[in-house]
Design a protein around this motif. Structure first.
Motif, PDB file in Angstrom:
ATOM      1  N   TYR A 147      -4.406   3.117   0.492  1.00 50.92           N
ATOM      2  CA  TYR A 147      -5.245   4.188  -0.050  1.00 50.92           C
ATOM      3  C   TYR A 147      -6.401   4.380   0.921  1.00 50.92           C
ATOM      4  O   TYR A 147      -6.650   3.544   1.795  1.00 50.92           O
ATOM      5  N   HIS A 148      -7.136   5.473   0.783  1.00 44.93           N
ATOM      6  CA  HIS A 148      -8.160   5.806   1.770  1.00 44.93           C
ATOM      7  C   HIS A 148      -9.522   5.205   1.420  1.00 44.93           C
ATOM      8  O   HIS A 148      -9.961   5.265   0.282  1.00 44.93           O
ATOM      9  N   GLN A 160      -6.755   6.778  -6.292  1.00 45.50           N
ATOM     10  CA  GLN A 160      -5.791   6.535  -5.217  1.00 45.50           C
ATOM     11  C   GLN A 160      -5.416   5.054  -5.150  1.00 45.50           C
ATOM     12  O   GLN A 160      -4.259   4.719  -4.886  1.00 45.50           O
ATOM     13  N   LEU A 202      -4.240  10.484   5.249  1.00 38.55           N
ATOM     14  CA  LEU A 202      -4.994  10.176   4.035  1.00 38.55           C
ATOM     15  C   LEU A 202      -6.408  10.739   4.114  1.00 38.55           C
ATOM     16  O   LEU A 202      -6.948  11.243   3.124  1.00 38.55           O
ATOM     17  N   SER A 209      -3.785  10.701  -2.601  1.00 37.08           N
ATOM     18  CA  SER A 209      -2.852  10.402  -1.513  1.00 37.08           C
ATOM     19  C   SER A 209      -2.699   8.908  -1.304  1.00 37.08           C
ATOM     20  O   SER A 209      -3.678   8.164  -1.386  1.00 37.08           O
TER      21      SER A 209
END
Length: 343
Positions: A147-148, A160, A202, A209
């Protein structure tokens, strides 16, 4: 002869160059018959029907350099095979699916994000397979889901990480391949790869995302598995199960009680309804103003009304960000609202 047939019943085997090298994999219960597959899809279709997914098979076209040490598995091809199977599962459950590519073609990283941002999709999912940085290492193999950003970074969206955890758990279980040693649950911030920046797809994609690295194509046994069509289907099934469970757990909605699209008196109070069928966890609610300041707010757990006090703030354009989780632990999709405060 009896032992030969037992091996066939247990899984799959390949004869290696150095003797009889057995490669096993399990077929998940849900894939063992068309009936069991359809039953699972029917059970979770109510949670996926009408949802829209953007699937991004990584690499492809001019970018085909990533392959196993034996030259058997080309990552670009494996990514696409898994994505196409995932597309089929999602569509059978009633979801809409858009893909960045459906053939071996070149798609620029920023173009992938641009396509996703204009797709009106609920979820962006980029599918990859990993490689060891050490060319002499054919042992390392695990699943990982990214995940970002870090939790302390304004770019971080907790939904996310929620999504990554659901997908990672079921992907690892279906593949019988555990998460990596650098994470408790197999999920990672993409800052662990590119500090302060993360993965382009991402970072540049604005909808929720994640990026999955299903396994290592540089692992001496995994590379062979990745060339097996049925195993690619198993990978997709694991991702699909994770998505099903994620949406079944629910995603809180944040609903404005009045139109705040344009100008707001800075002495007023903004009111929102936080809605989820399982209920909202009051301790999870947070409000941010222009990335740093926590606004004064109240949350009534009986009415589910969130009130944000704007008094004392400067006139001008500002961003309000709200996060809240339901009682299952799932956070809302990103909620960032631009407002203009006036006298």
């Amino acid at each position: 002869m009896k032992y030969f047939f037992l091996l066939l019943a247990a899984g799959f085997f390949i004869s290696g160059c150095s003797g009889f090298e057995k490669i096993y994999y399990d077929i998940p219960v849900g894939l063992r018959s068309p009936e069991s597959t359809q039953k699972f899809i029917n059970d979770y279709s109510p949670y996926l029907s009408g949802r829209k997914f953007f699937l991004d098979p990584g690499h492809g076209g001019s970018d085909r350099k990533n392959k196993g040490y034996q030259g058997l598995a080309v990552e670009a091809d494996v990514n696409l095979h898994v994505a196409l199977y995932l597309r089929d599962f999602l569509q059978k459950a009633g979801a809409d699916v858009i893909m960045s590519r459906v053939t071996d073609q070149t798609v620029d990283l920023k173009e992938r994000s641009r396509l996703a941002n204009t797709s009106n999709a609920d979820i962006f999912l980029s599918i990859h397979h990993n490689a060891s940085a050490d060319t002499s290492d054919d042992y390392t193999n695990y699943t990982s889901t990214y995940y970002h950003a870090h939790e302390s970074d304004y770019a971080f969206e907790p939904c996310q990480r929620d999504l990554a955890r659901y997908v990672e758990r079921d992907l690892a279980y279906a593949m019988r391949n555990s998460g990596g040693p650098g994470s408790f649950d197999g999920t990672y911030s993409d800052y662990s790869i590119y500090p302060g920046e993360g993965f382009s797809v991402l970072r540049e994609t604005k909808i929720p995302s994640i990026l999955v690295e299903c396994g290592f194509h540089t692992h001496h046994l995994e590379e062979k598995l990745l060339t097996i069509d049925e195993f690619n289907k198993i990978e997709a099934w694991g991702i699909f199960r994770g998505l099903c469970r994620y949406f079944k757990a629910g995603i809180p909605e944040i609903i404005p009680m009045a139109d705040t699209s344009f100008f707001v008196n800075k002495e007023s109070t903004l009111n929102y309804i936080l809605r989820d069928s399982s209920g909202i966890d009051p301790n999870s609610v947070s409000v941010q103003f222009d990335s740093v300041k926590t606004l004064n707010y109240t949350f009534n757990a009986e009415t589910n009304i969130l009130g944000i006090n704007l008094s004392g703030l400067k006139s001008g354009i500002h961003e309000i960000r709200i996060n809240a989780a339901n009682t299952n632990g799932n956070f809302n999709f990103p909620f960032r609202k631009k407002i203009t405060l006036v006298q």
